[in-house]
Write an enzyme that holds these catalytic residues in place. Structure first.
Site, PDB file in Angstrom:
ATOM      1  CG  ASN A 165      -2.433   3.616  -2.899  1.00 43.03           C
ATOM      2  OD1 ASN A 165      -2.504   3.095  -1.784  1.00 43.03           O
ATOM      3  ND2 ASN A 165      -2.510   4.915  -3.064  1.00 43.03           N
TER       4      ASN A 165
ATOM      5  CG  MET B 243      -2.176   0.314   1.122  1.00 38.64           C
ATOM      6  SD  MET B 243      -3.167  -0.098   2.501  1.00 38.64           S
ATOM      7  CE  MET B 243      -4.360   1.172   2.436  1.00 38.64           C
ATOM      8  CB  CYS B 244       2.104   3.694   0.479  1.00 40.64           C
ATOM      9  SG  CYS B 244       1.482   3.261   2.007  1.00 40.64           S
ATOM     10  N   GLY B 245       2.261   4.812  -1.942  1.00 35.00           N
ATOM     11  CA  GLY B 245       2.466   5.896  -2.899  1.00 35.00           C
ATOM     12  C   GLY B 245       2.812   5.313  -4.257  1.00 35.00           C
TER      13      GLY B 245
ATOM     14  NE  ARG C  30      -0.374   8.033  -0.669  1.00 35.67           N
ATOM     15  CZ  ARG C  30      -1.586   8.441  -0.328  1.00 35.67           C
ATOM     16  NH1 ARG C  30      -1.800   9.694  -0.059  1.00 35.67           N
ATOM     17  NH2 ARG C  30      -2.577   7.579  -0.256  1.00 35.67           N
TER      18      ARG C  30
END
Lengths: 237, 465, 306
Positions: free
Chosen positions: C177, C1-3, C32
């Site tokens: 993401n 997950m994230c950027g 992120r």
């Protein structure tokens, strides 16, 4: 903090030199003492949390793009972003005005209680989600699920609206000039009343959108069928 | 066999039937299940009720302490000090919460509770030096005035949430979920919004209640990080930020909360109560508090933030023993909701006029189709003892001063019990209780709590098979 | 997950911009996700028919890539070129790629495959994104498009193997993401169809699903459409193939994605702040994909189709 004070009334704040945390601290506490009435924020470069939690009638001009939450929980201040902004612009706004000259990302004006948010270009999805009395005027389009569970206030869309407009709507009212891709659960189109025209004219004027006439807009409001559940009605939960 | 109007079965009649007609009751299709099915067929609407999970699951009662022995020396009660002071939120905040006891009051909304009760909670908590927490519906002036330390909840609904209350709070609790209904939200069918509640929540009065399950302005831990930063920026980094989760994937969730920047993580097990939600959530979602506290603690240890990020545990905390065991398993503090209401008279057969004269509430319980001891009908707002109500007549049944004293007494007893157990384990500070002070009475609780079965070295899944 | 970060340079003469701009965008996403980062770059294409580029990883930091490449060259009797950087290397056997790979599996089980293809190069590691970019010289990359990711771990451990991008097949990679809610059933279904999994990561489940659809004859867009039915949860996907960059969001579209397009480039990121420094951003067409809206940019035709 070495920031240029142009006059007793206006101040320039360069975010590339002093970070957001110091800016917010100043806006919360230092501003009142200095008698500053206007702050120009330079080099914002998409930073988050610019001018959040303000509670004074100051003018804040953000000279560039803002990140998430710009103007969050705003009271009294007049904040203008000369660029675009990220998520949750002016979330929980209580009063005052936040204006974005460019685009905004999702959840613009989420859960606000008062005040006005103006977005000159497009807003993304969930614009006006959970509105509780604030007003939002969008010069361009809004994305899907806009005004989701919106309780009170007005959302004006001068462009088109995406899917699921006004899903689970309470007493907030939406005015749309362009196409509505689809209405959400319990939202319906209704004829415009004289009062609607007056309210809408006022909002368009506040937003400075002179090109649009209230007659071009449709009204979307709650059908109120979700207000009282009925086992005979095949309602979807 | 007859069903009462609300679907509750008359058990007395049942008993005779089984004996005289020689039919064995089915375990699966027992009388309660039968009545439930008939009720569903009759009404076409799901059950909504208050309180937490009623069924028996492994809990702190299944553990016991190994107190002083020849090799471990106890402290003298009353003379040798046992510290109960607890600090929450030291990670980032300029003003962490400094409590005199590890026992706090959980978030309960004004709206589900009356103003009098909120005031009683505030005053009682302040008297013992601990905090209360607002609930879904926001902060009332009564509570802010009466509570020395007030934690302000930030919930998916955001009803009443505003910066002025945020600025006068002592901490903020971002609620992702609660134990009674982790992942819940949805439609509380038949729960009508009263006038005062309606105005506080900006909703029309008298309509069915809808409840948001996600926050409006963020989804997921990466965005939670940014939301937590925003709350810090608005409050000038002064106050602690808590993150509350309902106990499901506890280890992952606690790690994410820590990485997102939480100063305090609050974990609420399945036994946690609620004012009104679908019965199916209460009984069938979430894991027991006993399992949750162990996983939460393991997550903090793995991230090496013990002492930096605090853990508050809730969901079925009732006695000093529960508190002490939760602390021994890694909690820094606990939060109590349901039991606090019991201290104020919930399910009592009387209420106290002017805080002095007992008056029978039996008739009012009967009107709800229940009786004292069995009532879970918070969702009606017709609380016979005036606690979970907005009705101006009913709410008079709780005198705030009386309520404050009752709460203070109750919390005082809990605090003393924790200290008693801690002293008996040779601790001069309740926070020195550790999991090695505990053993389990059942295999399940040994497995969940990861402590040995009493009299053995066996920790299922850890030592041996 | 994230950027997430994606960049496609439209002008073939400006491909040296890819590394510099891509790295700046990646560093803009570090807030992120700080645990790990990964990047897939589509650089020069190998010429020979049966040549391939292998992106390889050997733990420890002191692996002798020169000896490794030499060994492969001896075995194949074909030229093998390589570029090494610590525990990563891009190794190109200029022929007999299939044989080369079998040799790696047998002789060097300690070496892991990050990607294989004619154009793709993949780097991934744990640590702060800025350090990773520095370590592997992202700034100097020259190519047509890049797909990169910064990560904060969610439901699986923080290890090198769990860093995105996930690569499957040749020249195919996926960045995600969000969080899928049915990855386990998906994985089991795909395993029954013979697909092999390296991790329990939900992103790998999505990547292998798409790989399966492509294998069954779907084009990229049809494969993604099939995903709308089968994949449940929240996701923004950024996908790279040899010639294409694709962006899509799930039916709820809760996880962010912003795109900016000019005559010179298409840039994609989770947050606008990652795009804020790009040249010409003020005149760019900035937009966010709606739910179930598929965008595909082909480096050859550079037209976005929906």
């Amino acid at each position: 903090m070495e920031q240029e004070v142009r006059s007793r009334k206006a101040l320039e704040w360069d975010l590339s030199k002093s970070p957001v945390r110091e800016l917010n601290n100043y806006l919360h506490h230092g501003l009142a003492q200095d008698g500053v009435e206007e702050v120009r924020v330079l080099n914002p470069d998409g930073a988050h949390h610019i001018a959040v939690g303000l509670d004074t009638p100051v003018k804040v001009e953000v000279m560039g793009n803002a990140g998430y939450y710009v103007g969050g929980m705003n009271k009294q201040a007049e904040i203008t972003v000369h660029g675009s902004a990220g998520w949750s612009v002016a979330e929980n706004i209580m009063s005052g005005v936040v204006r974005i000259e460019g685009y905004v990302s999702e959840c613009a004006g989420a859960s606000g209680h008062g005040g006005l948010l103006v977005i000159e270009k497009d807003a993304s999805s969930r614009c006006g989600i959970s509105m509780k009395g604030n007003d939002i005027v969008v010069g361009g389009d809004v994305g899907h699920f806009s005004a989701f569970m919106a309780q009170k206030g007005y959302l004006v869309v001068c462009g088109d609206a995406g899917d699921g407009l006004g899903d689970s709507l309470y007493e907030a009212v939406i005015y749309v000039r362009g196409e509505i891709k689809s209405l959400g659960a319990d939202a319906q189109e209704e004829p415009m009343t004289d009062e609607d025209y007056v309210v809408l004219a006022g909002l368009l004027e506040c937003a400075g959108f002179d090109d649009y006439r209230p007659e071009e807009f449709k009204r979307v409001a709650s059908a109120r069928k979700l207000y009282h559940w009925n086992s005979e009605h095949d309602q979807e939960y | 066999m007859t069903d009462k109007p609300d679907g509750e079965v008359d058990h007395a009649l049942q008993e005779n039937d089984a004996v005289t007609h020689g039919g064995q009751e089915s375990f699966l299709y027992n009388r309660d299940v039968q009545a439930w099915v008939r009720k569903a067929a009759n009404r076409g609407i799901y059950d909504i009720r208050g309180m937490g999970a009623k069924r028996k699951v492994p809990h702190f009662d299944d553990l016991v302490f190994l107190t002083a022995s020849a090799s471990r020396y106890p402290l003298e009660g009353y003379r040798e000090r046992c510290e109960t002071r607890t600090v929450l939120g030291s990670r980032n905040a300029k003003r962490p919460l400094e409590l005199d006891t590890p026992i706090t009051i959980a978030g309960m909304s004004f709206g589900s509770l009356s103003a009098n009760v909120k005031e009683a909670l505030g005053r009682g908590a302040s008297a013992v030096g601990t905090s209360t927490t607002t609930g879904d519906g926001g902060m009332t002036d009564e509570e802010r005035r009466s509570s020395k330390m007030l934690v302000y909840q930030c919930l998916p609904s955001r009803y009443g949430f505003n910066p002025d209350d945020l600025r006068r709070a002592d901490a903020v609790e971002v609620v992702i979920g609660q134990g009674a209904k982790p992942g819940g939200g949805g439609m509380l069918l038949g729960q009508k919004i009263s006038e005062r509640v309606a105005s506080m929540r900006t909703l029309p009065a008298g309509i069915d209640q809808r409840s948001a399950s996600r926050h409006p302005d963020w989804t997921g831990p990466d965005d939670l990080t940014i939301k937590i930063e925003e709350l810090r920026e608005i409050t000038d980094w002064e106050i602690p930020i808590y993150v509350k989760i309902g106990a499901t994937r506890v280890e992952n969730d606690v790690k994410l909360a820590v990485k997102a920047g939480a100063d305090v993580v609050v974990v609420d097990g399945m036994q946690g109560g609620t004012a009104a939600t679908q019965d199916v959530y209460i009984e069938h979602a979430g894991i027991p508090t006993l399992a949750a506290v162990v996983q939460a603690n393991a997550a903090l240890e793995e991230l090496d933030v013990k002492g930096e990020v605090q853990l508050v545990v809730s969901g079925g905390i009732r006695t000093g023993a529960d508190v002490a065991k939760a602390i021994a398993l890694g909690a820094d503090a606990v939060s109590i909701g349901q039991a606090v209401l019991l201290a104020l008279g919930c399910n009592d057969h009387v209420w106290y006029k002017d805080g002095k004269t007992p008056v029978s509430a039996a008739e009012d319980y009967e009107k709800l189709g229940t009786r004292p001891g069995l009532c879970h009908h918070m969702q009606t707002g017709r609380c016979p003892v005036g606690i979970t109500t907005q009705d101006p007549e009913l709410e008079k049944r709780v005198d705030p001063e009386w309520g404050a004293k009752r709460l203070r007494n109750y919390l005082q007893v809990l605090n003393m019990e924790v200290a008693t157990l801690a002293r008996a384990c040779g601790k001069s500070d309740v926070h020195h209780l550790e999991r090695e002070d505990l053993v389990a009475l059942t295999i399940e609780s040994a497995a969940m709590a990861k402590v040995p079965l009493a009299g053995t070295d066996w920790i299922p899944g850890v030592t041996g098979f | 997950m994230c950027g997430i970060v994606g960049l496609l340079i439209k002008d073939p003469d400006k491909r040296e911009l890819l590394g510099r701009l891509g790295t700046e965008m990646l560093e803009g996403m570090a807030t992120r996700g700080r645990d790990s980062a990964g990047l897939a770059a589509y650089t020069d294409e190998v010429e020979e028919e049966d040549a391939r580029k292998f992106s390889l990883y050997a733990p420890g930091g002191s692996f002798d890539w020169r000896a490794f490449a030499g060994g492969m060259q001896d075995h194949l009797d074909r030229e093998v070129t390589f570029e090494a950087n610590g525990n990563h290397a891009v190794v190109v056997p200029h022929g007999l790629a299939e044989t080369a790979w079998r040799w790696v599996v047998e002789e060097h089980p300690e070496v892991s495959l990050l990607s294989v293809g004619r154009s793709i190069e993949v780097y991934k590691d744990t640590g702060h994104p800025a350090d990773i970019a520095e370590r592997y010289g992202f700034r100097d990359l020259v190519g047509s498009h890049v797909v990169a990711h910064t990560r904060m771990a969610t439901e699986s451990a923080v290890t090198w193997a769990h860093a995105h991008p996930f690569t499957v097949g040749e020249d195919f990679c996926l960045i995600h993401n969000g969080s899928l809610s049915n990855p386990n059933n998906l994985r089991r279904m795909l395993q029954r169809r013979g697909m092999h999994f390296d991790t329990d990561n939900d992103t790998e489940a999505a990547a292998r699903f798409l790989e399966w659809r492509l294998r069954e004859g779907d084009d990229l867009e049809a494969a993604i459409e099939a995903g709308f039915e089968e994949l449940d949860g929240f996701y923004t996907f950024l996908i790279g193939t040899k010639d294409e960059l694709a962006l899509v969001r799930d039916p709820f579209a809760c996880k962010p994605a912003v795109a900016a397009e000019t005559d010179d480039y298409v840039a994609i990121a989770s947050e606008f702040r990652s795009l804020a420094y790009l040249p010409g951003i003020n005149d760019a067409d900035v937009f966010e994909p709606g739910p179930e809206e598929i965008f595909v940019w082909n480096k050859k035709s550079v037209a976005a189709k929906r």
